[in-house]
Design a protein around this motif. Structure first.
Motif, PDB file in Angstrom:
ATOM      1  N   ASP A  34     -32.050  19.804   1.084  1.00  0.00           N
ATOM      2  CA  ASP A  34     -30.994  19.100   0.357  1.00  0.00           C
ATOM      3  C   ASP A  34     -31.578  17.801  -0.196  1.00  0.00           C
ATOM      4  N   LYS A  35     -31.994  17.860  -1.449  1.00  0.00           N
ATOM      5  CA  LYS A  35     -32.677  16.719  -2.077  1.00  0.00           C
ATOM      6  C   LYS A  35     -31.786  15.478  -2.127  1.00  0.00           C
ATOM      7  N   ASN A  36     -30.511  15.649  -2.434  1.00  0.00           N
ATOM      8  CA  ASN A  36     -29.586  14.519  -2.481  1.00  0.00           C
ATOM      9  C   ASN A  36     -29.477  13.855  -1.106  1.00  0.00           C
ATOM     10  N   ALA A  37     -29.391  14.660  -0.054  1.00  0.00           N
ATOM     11  CA  ALA A  37     -29.291  14.109   1.302  1.00  0.00           C
ATOM     12  C   ALA A  37     -30.557  13.341   1.672  1.00  0.00           C
ATOM     13  N   ILE A  38     -31.700  13.835   1.232  1.00  0.00           N
ATOM     14  CA  ILE A  38     -32.954  13.123   1.505  1.00  0.00           C
ATOM     15  C   ILE A  38     -32.943  11.770   0.806  1.00  0.00           C
ATOM     16  N   ASN A  39     -32.436  11.722  -0.416  1.00  0.00           N
ATOM     17  CA  ASN A  39     -32.343  10.442  -1.129  1.00  0.00           C
ATOM     18  C   ASN A  39     -31.394   9.479  -0.426  1.00  0.00           C
ATOM     19  N   VAL A  40     -30.264  10.002   0.051  1.00  0.00           N
ATOM     20  CA  VAL A  40     -29.311   9.171   0.798  1.00  0.00           C
ATOM     21  C   VAL A  40     -29.968   8.657   2.081  1.00  0.00           C
ATOM     22  N   TYR A  41     -30.642   9.543   2.788  1.00  0.00           N
ATOM     23  CA  TYR A  41     -31.326   9.157   4.025  1.00  0.00           C
ATOM     24  C   TYR A  41     -32.348   8.048   3.764  1.00  0.00           C
ATOM     25  N   ASN A  42     -33.166   8.226   2.739  1.00  0.00           N
ATOM     26  CA  ASN A  42     -34.182   7.213   2.426  1.00  0.00           C
ATOM     27  C   ASN A  42     -33.555   5.870   2.070  1.00  0.00           C
ATOM     28  N   SER A  43     -32.447   5.888   1.366  1.00  0.00           N
ATOM     29  CA  SER A  43     -31.739   4.650   1.044  1.00  0.00           C
ATOM     30  C   SER A  43     -31.203   3.984   2.312  1.00  0.00           C
ATOM     31  N   LEU A  44     -30.644   4.795   3.210  1.00  0.00           N
ATOM     32  CA  LEU A  44     -30.118   4.258   4.473  1.00  0.00           C
ATOM     33  C   LEU A  44     -31.234   3.681   5.344  1.00  0.00           C
ATOM     34  N   VAL A  45     -32.385   4.344   5.370  1.00  0.00           N
ATOM     35  CA  VAL A  45     -33.526   3.837   6.136  1.00  0.00           C
ATOM     36  C   VAL A  45     -33.939   2.471   5.605  1.00  0.00           C
ATOM     37  N   ASN A  46     -33.944   2.313   4.293  1.00  0.00           N
ATOM     38  CA  ASN A  46     -34.275   1.026   3.688  1.00  0.00           C
ATOM     39  C   ASN A  46     -33.236  -0.035   4.067  1.00  0.00           C
ATOM     40  N   ASP A  47     -31.957   0.330   3.990  1.00  0.00           N
ATOM     41  CA  ASP A  47     -30.886  -0.606   4.374  1.00  0.00           C
ATOM     42  C   ASP A  47     -31.002  -1.001   5.845  1.00  0.00           C
TER      43      ASP A  47
END
Length: 89
Positions: A34-47
């Motif tokens: 799930d590419k969108n979920a990976i992008n969300v995860y990466n954003s959350l990791v940064n936050d």
């Protein structure tokens, strides 16, 4: 990331983003493509990293090793610790 002005707000932001990272990690364990979920995860990791760094730069480390260097004197023994009732009062 939302700006936080005091200790309890910063700690809450660390907790919220940390929880969201774990939640997305569990989702991705079952949906690894799930590419969108990976992008969300990466954003959350940064936050999460930003929130943790903001808290630790003002109030000292949240864990006893591995994430934040200590200033002099040794900061891990400084109180109150985030889990102490006095901190949350």
């Amino acid at each position: 990331m939302k700006q936080c002005s005091n200790r309890s707000e910063l700690l809450r932001r660390v907790q919220e983003t940390g929880f969201a990272c774990v939640d997305m990690n569990l989702y991705l364990d079952n949906h690894p493509e799930d590419k969108n979920a990976i992008n969300v995860y990466n954003s959350l990791v940064n936050d999460f990293a930003q929130a943790r760094c903001a808290y630790e730069s003002r109030y000292g480390p949240l864990t006893n090793f591995g994430y934040a260097p200590s200033q002099y004197p040794w900061q891990w023994i400084c109180q109150p610790w985030p889990w102490d009732r006095e901190f949350n009062a």
